[in-house]
Design an enzyme around this catalytic site. Structure first.
Site, PDB file in Angstrom:
ATOM      1  N   HIS A 289       6.006  -3.328   7.783  1.00 21.24           N
ATOM      2  CA  HIS A 289       6.004  -2.353   8.860  1.00 21.24           C
ATOM      3  C   HIS A 289       5.590  -3.083  10.133  1.00 21.24           C
ATOM      4  O   HIS A 289       4.414  -3.352  10.359  1.00 21.24           O
ATOM      5  CB  HIS A 289       5.013  -1.229   8.521  1.00 21.24           C
ATOM      6  CG  HIS A 289       5.214   0.011   9.322  1.00 21.24           C
ATOM      7  ND1 HIS A 289       6.180   0.936   9.028  1.00 21.24           N
ATOM      8  CD2 HIS A 289       4.568   0.479  10.422  1.00 21.24           C
ATOM      9  CE1 HIS A 289       6.122   1.924   9.887  1.00 21.24           C
ATOM     10  NE2 HIS A 289       5.150   1.670  10.754  1.00 21.24           N
TER      11      HIS A 289
ATOM     12  N   GLU B  63       5.376   7.490   6.739  1.00 26.78           N
ATOM     13  CA  GLU B  63       4.250   7.471   7.667  1.00 26.78           C
ATOM     14  C   GLU B  63       4.442   8.340   8.910  1.00 26.78           C
ATOM     15  O   GLU B  63       3.490   8.568   9.643  1.00 26.78           O
ATOM     16  CB  GLU B  63       3.918   6.032   8.077  1.00 26.78           C
ATOM     17  CG  GLU B  63       4.860   5.403   9.040  1.00 26.78           C
ATOM     18  CD  GLU B  63       4.108   4.771  10.204  1.00 26.78           C
ATOM     19  OE1 GLU B  63       2.886   4.583  10.110  1.00 26.78           O
ATOM     20  OE2 GLU B  63       4.758   4.502  11.216  1.00 26.78           O
ATOM     21  N   ASN B  64       5.664   8.829   9.136  1.00 24.80           N
ATOM     22  CA  ASN B  64       5.913   9.729  10.267  1.00 24.80           C
ATOM     23  C   ASN B  64       6.333  11.118   9.808  1.00 24.80           C
ATOM     24  O   ASN B  64       6.906  11.882  10.579  1.00 24.80           O
ATOM     25  CB  ASN B  64       7.016   9.159  11.171  1.00 24.80           C
ATOM     26  CG  ASN B  64       6.665   7.814  11.756  1.00 24.80           C
ATOM     27  OD1 ASN B  64       7.328   6.822  11.459  1.00 24.80           O
ATOM     28  ND2 ASN B  64       5.627   7.755  12.570  1.00 24.80           N
TER      29      ASN B  64
ATOM     30  N   ASP C 266      11.654   5.200   7.424  1.00 16.56           N
ATOM     31  CA  ASP C 266      10.679   6.151   7.962  1.00 16.56           C
ATOM     32  C   ASP C 266      11.208   7.580   8.082  1.00 16.56           C
ATOM     33  O   ASP C 266      12.084   7.871   8.899  1.00 16.56           O
ATOM     34  CB  ASP C 266      10.230   5.714   9.366  1.00 16.56           C
ATOM     35  CG  ASP C 266       9.804   4.266   9.445  1.00 16.56           C
ATOM     36  OD1 ASP C 266       8.700   4.004   9.929  1.00 16.56           O
ATOM     37  OD2 ASP C 266      10.602   3.382   9.050  1.00 16.56           O
TER      38      ASP C 266
ATOM     39  N   ASN D 106       1.364   1.984  10.446  1.00 20.28           N
ATOM     40  CA  ASN D 106       0.272   2.079  11.422  1.00 20.28           C
ATOM     41  C   ASN D 106      -0.197   3.508  11.669  1.00 20.28           C
ATOM     42  O   ASN D 106      -1.275   3.726  12.218  1.00 20.28           O
ATOM     43  CB  ASN D 106       0.681   1.433  12.754  1.00 20.28           C
ATOM     44  CG  ASN D 106       1.904   2.071  13.381  1.00 20.28           C
ATOM     45  OD1 ASN D 106       2.949   2.192  12.741  1.00 20.28           O
ATOM     46  ND2 ASN D 106       1.801   2.479  14.629  1.00 20.28           N
ATOM     47  N   HIS D 107       0.589   4.509  11.244  1.00 21.19           N
ATOM     48  CA  HIS D 107       0.168   5.911  11.362  1.00 21.19           C
ATOM     49  C   HIS D 107      -0.379   6.456  10.040  1.00 21.19           C
ATOM     50  O   HIS D 107      -0.475   7.670   9.868  1.00 21.19           O
ATOM     51  CB  HIS D 107       1.338   6.784  11.826  1.00 21.19           C
ATOM     52  CG  HIS D 107       1.779   6.516  13.231  1.00 21.19           C
ATOM     53  ND1 HIS D 107       0.983   6.780  14.328  1.00 21.19           N
ATOM     54  CD2 HIS D 107       2.936   5.997  13.724  1.00 21.19           C
ATOM     55  CE1 HIS D 107       1.633   6.445  15.434  1.00 21.19           C
ATOM     56  NE2 HIS D 107       2.819   5.958  15.087  1.00 21.19           N
TER      57      HIS D 107
END
Length: 272
Positions: A153, A39-40, A8, A67-68
């Site tokens: 994830h 995703e971050n 990440d 999830n983001h």
């Protein structure tokens, strides 16, 4: 075949070390295929089209999410036109984008990449075990693809480990993301699938999982939010896992990767 998975990427500092290190690592290690979890990447929450394009231009062959995935609203649109951006495959039917795709590696190999979201301590999505079974049946290793990389994830180590054993011998690599802390259990499972519970984050480790320390500590000690979470901006560590595969797409060697920042350095000695 030489694979590199990078965990990440968090905020500006994570993006900076990726841009600095990935081009030289591709050259120095003769990498055939690189997956980056992004995703971050946009301020710690989600990804923008500009950042996605930057990662691909820097040397990533594809970018996975989690999830983001849709924290940045523009992702709902640009993910539909970017086949190298992969969101979790077990999102509900009709979710924009794709959860899997088949790519061509530098050496000409066909690489299947699947992004899966766990369910323990996470939003309850479709069953990740049933979802991966469908993907493996549709594109089996050695027939539909020459290598298969799974980014799970997920929060719970037990779920990730169970998932690794479930697909052992049927995929090349199962690597966990989401917790932002690199684990020490990198290994080759009995069926010769490479496995690591969490690749760790690519970001500033003088932080609370990539976020500036003050606000998370304040919330834990007072139970009161004061301001929004912001990514820490110090020197980042690039974290991930390196895997060498045989001509059947199964693992020969695996090693952690940690470069720069505060963590002790780790590199694959078999490529140095």
């Amino acid at each position: 075949m030489r694979l590199l998975f990078i965990g990440d990427v968090v905020g500006r500092s994570g993006r900076a070390i990726l841009a600095e290190q990935l081009p030289r690592l591709r050259l120095a290690w003769g990498l055939d295929f690189v997956v980056v979890n992004g995703e971050n990447a946009a301020g710690g929450f989600g990804i923008t089209e500009a950042i996605s394009d930057e990662f691909l231009a820097t040397g990533a062959d594809c970018v996975t999410l989690g999830n983001h995935a849709f924290d940045q609203r523009e992702a709902l649109v640009f993910i539909t036109r970017q086949p190298r951006l992969i969101r979790p495959v077990n999102y509900p039917r009709g979710t924009p984008g794709r959860g899997t795709n088949l790519f061509e590696a530098k050496n000409g190999a066909r690489v299947l990449v699947v992004n899966i979201l766990g369910r323990v301590f996470m939003d309850a999505l479709d069953d990740p075990f049933a979802a991966i079974e469908r993907e493996i049946e549709a594109c089996p290793l050695g027939m539909g693809c020459d290598a298969a990389v799974i980014d799970i994830h997920a929060e719970a180590s037990s779920e990730k480990q169970a998932f690794g054993h479930f697909v052992d011998g049927r995929v090349s690599l199962v690597v966990g993301t989401h917790t932002h802390v690199p684990t020490a259990d990198y290994q080759i499972l009995r069926g010769r699938t490479a496995y690591m519970t969490d690749a760790g984050m690519t970001g500033d480790y003088d932080s609370v999982i990539g976020m500036d320390k003050e606000e998370p500590v304040r919330r834990f000690t007072t139970k009161l939010p004061s301001t929004r979470f912001e990514p820490a901006l110090g020197d980042a560590t690039l974290c991930g896992v390196a895997v060498e595969l045989d001509d059947k797409g199964l693992a020969l060697q695996i090693a952690p990767v940690r470069i720069g920042g505060r963590l002790s350095e780790a590199r694959p000695e078999f490529w140095e």
